[in-house]
Design a protein around this motif. Structure first.
Motif, mmCIF file in Angstrom:
data_model
loop_
_atom_site.group_PDB
_atom_site.id
_atom_site.type_symbol
_atom_site.label_atom_id
_atom_site.label_comp_id
_atom_site.label_asym_id
_atom_site.label_seq_id
_atom_site.Cartn_x
_atom_site.Cartn_y
_atom_site.Cartn_z
ATOM 1 N N TYR A 68 0.842 -1.204 0.000
ATOM 2 C CA TYR A 68 0.000 0.000 0.000
ATOM 3 C C TYR A 68 0.879 1.257 0.000
ATOM 4 C CZ TYR A 68 -3.052 3.682 1.648
ATOM 5 O OH TYR A 68 -3.717 4.875 1.776
ATOM 6 N N ARG A 69 1.871 1.271 0.861
ATOM 7 C CA ARG A 69 2.746 2.450 0.963
ATOM 8 C C ARG A 69 3.557 2.649 -0.315
ATOM 9 N NH1 ARG A 69 4.575 1.220 7.186
ATOM 10 N NH2 ARG A 69 2.671 2.072 8.150
ATOM 11 N N PHE A 70 4.085 1.562 -0.878
ATOM 12 C CA PHE A 70 4.830 1.668 -2.137
ATOM 13 C C PHE A 70 3.925 2.113 -3.279
ATOM 14 C CE2 PHE A 70 8.368 -1.644 -1.062
ATOM 15 C CZ PHE A 70 8.974 -0.732 -0.216
ATOM 16 N N LYS A 71 2.714 1.577 -3.313
ATOM 17 C CA LYS A 71 1.779 1.940 -4.381
ATOM 18 C C LYS A 71 1.523 3.438 -4.358
ATOM 19 C CE LYS A 71 -2.501 0.464 -6.576
ATOM 20 N NZ LYS A 71 -3.597 -0.513 -6.574
ATOM 21 N N LYS A 72 1.347 3.984 -3.171
ATOM 22 C CA LYS A 72 1.108 5.414 -3.016
ATOM 23 C C LYS A 72 2.378 6.216 -3.318
ATOM 24 C CE LYS A 72 -0.680 8.664 0.399
ATOM 25 N NZ LYS A 72 -1.178 8.821 1.757
ATOM 26 N N LEU A 73 3.497 5.813 -2.759
ATOM 27 C CA LEU A 73 4.754 6.548 -2.917
ATOM 28 C C LEU A 73 5.218 6.591 -4.372
ATOM 29 C CD1 LEU A 73 7.261 7.943 -1.621
ATOM 30 C CD2 LEU A 73 8.246 5.649 -1.375
ATOM 31 N N PHE A 74 5.133 5.457 -5.060
ATOM 32 C CA PHE A 74 5.659 5.356 -6.421
ATOM 33 C C PHE A 74 4.573 5.429 -7.490
ATOM 34 C CE2 PHE A 74 8.776 2.967 -3.760
ATOM 35 C CZ PHE A 74 9.806 3.889 -3.869
ATOM 36 N N ASN A 75 3.335 5.756 -7.054
ATOM 37 C CA ASN A 75 2.212 5.878 -7.983
ATOM 38 C C ASN A 75 2.091 4.627 -8.867
ATOM 39 O OD1 ASN A 75 -0.038 7.216 -9.015
ATOM 40 N ND2 ASN A 75 1.164 8.135 -10.677
#
Length: 176
Positions: A68-75
């Motif tokens: 979830y955090r990577f998806k948000k951070l790296f779009n």
């Protein structure tokens, strides 16, 4: 005495790219040190079966939060390539040359050729840990965050029989 407020971002901004990459490598090794010591202590106190239960609980949650955090951070989007990106950047995922992905538009296969954690257990006279439930939970967690339509087609991991150069793996599919 001078008060110093820790400022990791500022410190990282002063580092070279190579130092940051090395730092990330240390963070990954630190993660595995904590994981392996925790598992060893749970195994010694409660046995391998209970350790595997706790391991599955951890791997059902932590990778989902990380994805979830990577998806948000790296779009990131919702493709199998995005699953590969999450798993490549994860501090808990194996990396080359001990692991590899094989990918097409609708399928990704992941293989781990060597498992330091299992080898360490064996060197101490312990049996292989039944990590298949945790490994399966990890893939379900990451796939579920990236795209609930991604199917876990197969997973193999100890205690499944395996050759010495192919410890575990998974195949995920996404039909268009």
């Amino acid at each position: 005495m001078e008060k110093i407020v820790p400022d990791r971002k500022s410190h990282l901004m002063k580092m070279s790219r190579e130092e940051i990459i090395d730092y990330i490598g240390v963070l990954s090794r630190n993660f595995w040190t904590v994981q392996n010591n925790w598992m060893a202590n749970v195994t010694m106190k409660y046995g391998s079966e209970e350790a595997a239960v706790f391991d599955e609980l951890l791997w059902a949650k932590w990778p989902a939060v990380e994805a979830y955090r990577f998806k948000k951070l790296f779009n990131l989007g919702d493709t199998l390539a995005d699953v590969a990106t999450v798993m490549t950047l994860s501090l808990g995922a194996e990396e080359g040359p001990t692991a590899a992905y094989f990918m097409s538009d609708d399928r990704i296969e992941f293989r781990v050729y060597d498992c330091p954690m299992q080898r360490q257990r064996l060197s101490h006279g312990w049996p292989e840990l039944n990590c298949k439930p945790a490994f399966t939970a990890m893939w379900k967690a990451v796939a579920g965050v990236i795209n609930p339509e991604i199917k876990i087609e197969s997973v193999y991991a100890p205690l499944d029989p395996h050759p010495d150069d192919n410890w575990c793996g998974a195949a995920l599919t996404l039909k268009k």
